[in-house]
Design a protein around this motif. Structure first.
Motif: not given
Length: 140
Positions: A11, A87, A125, A134
């Motif tokens: 992220l 985050v 995400a 990912y």
């Protein structure tokens, strides 16, 4: 590294890249001559080619060009900064939940009862699910 550490790193990298592109767009707009310049052209790769305030031809690049006209770069920079802070807050929330769980010993089924921070990070995400780095385990 844990799955959570990998997700946080992923992220941060995406958000810092997004911010860097927005900064380039902001800086390019500062130099750009706006209006209906007859010299303004689009190149085959989609990047803007035109004349800056000094009368020099310049190419802004495809990533930077995408930001121009979509939203103010300052807004994109502020959003990236806010998401980076979220985050960090999500990571801290996991730590707080661990403390509460240890104190009250209510038990947790990690699969069916994820930590709030984990859930937040996985949602953040999700827009990057098509990115090659990912991981499916991050999908909410």
């Amino acid at each position: 590294m844990t799955m959570l550490d990998d997700l946080i790193t992923f992220l941060r990298e995406r958000l810092l890249t997004r911010k860097a592109i927005a900064v380039q767009a902001r800086d390019a707009l500062d130099r750009w001559e706006s209006g209906n310049d007859p010299e303004q052209r689009w190149s085959l790769d989609g990047s803007v080619i035109g004349v800056n305030l000094k009368g020099e031809y310049c190419c802004l690049g495809e990533e930077v060009s995408r930001f121009i006209g979509l939203r103010p770069p300052e807004q994109e920079i502020a959003e990236a900064d806010a998401l980076l802070q979220i985050v960090e807050l999500a990571k801290a929330a996991n730590g707080l939940e661990d403390v509460i769980e240890a104190e009250f010993s209510y038990g947790r089924d990690g699969e069916n009862d994820p930590l709030v921070g984990d859930s937040i990070l996985k949602q953040l995400a999700l827009p990057y699910a098509d990115h090659p780095e990912y991981r499916e385990e991050w999908r909410p």
